[in-house]
Write a protein that holds these residues in place. Sequence first.
Motif, short mmCIF file in Angstrom:
data_model
loop_
_atom_site.label_atom_id
_atom_site.label_comp_id
_atom_site.label_asym_id
_atom_site.label_seq_id
_atom_site.Cartn_x
_atom_site.Cartn_y
_atom_site.Cartn_z
N LEU A 184 -7.58 16.00 6.03
CA LEU A 184 -6.60 15.22 6.40
C LEU A 184 -5.57 15.80 7.27
O LEU A 184 -4.96 15.56 8.32
N THR A 185 -5.15 17.22 6.68
CA THR A 185 -4.20 18.06 7.58
C THR A 185 -4.84 18.35 9.03
O THR A 185 -4.21 18.31 10.10
N ASN A 186 -6.07 18.61 9.08
CA ASN A 186 -7.08 18.95 10.15
C ASN A 186 -6.89 17.52 11.13
O ASN A 186 -6.73 17.83 12.18
N ALA A 187 -7.01 16.46 10.59
CA ALA A 187 -6.84 15.21 11.27
C ALA A 187 -5.67 15.06 12.11
O ALA A 187 -5.57 14.54 13.11
N ILE A 188 -4.45 15.34 11.12
CA ILE A 188 -3.27 15.13 11.73
C ILE A 188 -3.12 16.12 12.81
O ILE A 188 -2.32 15.72 13.93
N SER A 189 -3.32 17.37 12.71
CA SER A 189 -3.20 18.45 13.72
C SER A 189 -4.16 17.89 15.04
O SER A 189 -3.53 17.99 16.21
N TYR A 190 -5.22 17.37 14.74
CA TYR A 190 -6.18 16.82 15.91
C TYR A 190 -5.50 15.63 16.62
O TYR A 190 -5.28 15.59 17.85
N LEU A 191 -4.79 14.74 15.91
CA LEU A 191 -4.08 13.64 16.56
C LEU A 191 -2.81 14.03 17.34
O LEU A 191 -2.52 13.62 18.08
N ASN A 192 -2.26 15.05 16.64
CA ASN A 192 -0.70 15.65 17.28
C ASN A 192 -1.13 16.41 18.51
O ASN A 192 -0.53 16.23 19.68
N SER A 193 -2.19 17.15 18.58
CA SER A 193 -2.43 17.76 19.78
C SER A 193 -3.26 17.11 21.08
O SER A 193 -3.45 17.59 22.26
N CYS A 221 0.79 -1.14 0.08
CA CYS A 221 -0.04 0.07 0.07
C CYS A 221 0.76 1.28 0.04
O CYS A 221 1.59 1.42 0.68
N ALA A 222 0.46 2.33 -0.52
CA ALA A 222 1.08 3.38 -0.53
C ALA A 222 1.11 4.22 0.40
O ALA A 222 2.18 5.04 0.53
N ILE A 223 0.33 4.06 1.15
CA ILE A 223 0.24 4.91 2.44
C ILE A 223 0.84 4.05 3.75
O ILE A 223 1.64 4.55 4.40
N CYS A 224 0.44 2.81 4.04
CA CYS A 224 0.73 2.19 5.31
C CYS A 224 1.76 1.07 5.20
O CYS A 224 2.33 0.49 5.98
N ARG A 250 -3.56 7.34 -9.19
CA ARG A 250 -2.72 7.81 -8.09
C ARG A 250 -1.66 6.66 -7.63
O ARG A 250 -0.52 7.13 -7.46
N GLY A 251 -2.10 5.52 -7.55
CA GLY A 251 -1.72 4.29 -7.07
C GLY A 251 -2.24 3.44 -6.55
O GLY A 251 -3.54 3.26 -6.63
N LEU A 252 -1.60 2.39 -5.59
CA LEU A 252 -2.58 1.31 -4.88
C LEU A 252 -2.42 1.60 -3.61
O LEU A 252 -1.43 1.75 -2.92
N LEU A 253 -3.89 1.31 -3.12
CA LEU A 253 -4.06 1.20 -1.42
C LEU A 253 -4.60 0.01 -1.09
O LEU A 253 -5.42 -0.66 -1.71
N CYS A 254 -4.35 -0.30 0.23
CA CYS A 254 -4.96 -1.32 1.04
C CYS A 254 -6.38 -0.90 1.21
O CYS A 254 -6.76 0.13 1.07
N ALA A 255 -7.39 -1.78 1.52
CA ALA A 255 -8.63 -1.45 1.79
C ALA A 255 -8.91 -0.33 2.85
O ALA A 255 -9.65 0.40 2.60
N GLY A 310 -10.36 5.17 4.06
CA GLY A 310 -9.87 6.43 5.17
C GLY A 310 -10.02 7.40 4.06
O GLY A 310 -10.58 8.56 4.42
N LEU A 311 -9.18 7.50 2.80
CA LEU A 311 -9.39 8.62 2.18
C LEU A 311 -10.73 8.88 1.65
O LEU A 311 -11.05 10.08 1.55
#
Length: 135
Positions: A124-133, A71-74, A103-108, A113-114
Amino acid sequence: SRCGKMYPFEIFMIVKTCKIHGELTESQSWFVKKQNTWRCRQCRRDYKRLQRFKISDEYFKELIKKQNNSCAICKKQESYFLIHSNKNRQLSIDHCHQTKKVRGLLCAQCNIGLGKFKDSIEYLTNAISYLNSNQ
């Protein structure tokens, strides 16, 4: 039978044959009305990929090789076993819904998620900020 004659059951069976892979079992075959032919599971998958995403089997294999069968992401491997359905799941073809560009190949999980984030970089940027905070 109407005529009263007895015939062996085998003469009524249709032999299903894939042009590439040969004879098929009942569970392996699909009839393609447009082409008046039978397809095996792999040929059907290749045909649908070509029709939907306009990519050949060669290009798909090239993508798999380029992404190292993962998978291109995980980075999860190309196919993995789904316990609840007893099936192997192949990577999904990720594409832009506006331009239809692959764009590429991803797992299910990553593909879903995308989709849940509507392919939005802002979400996605907001989700990253949320997880980091909230660590």
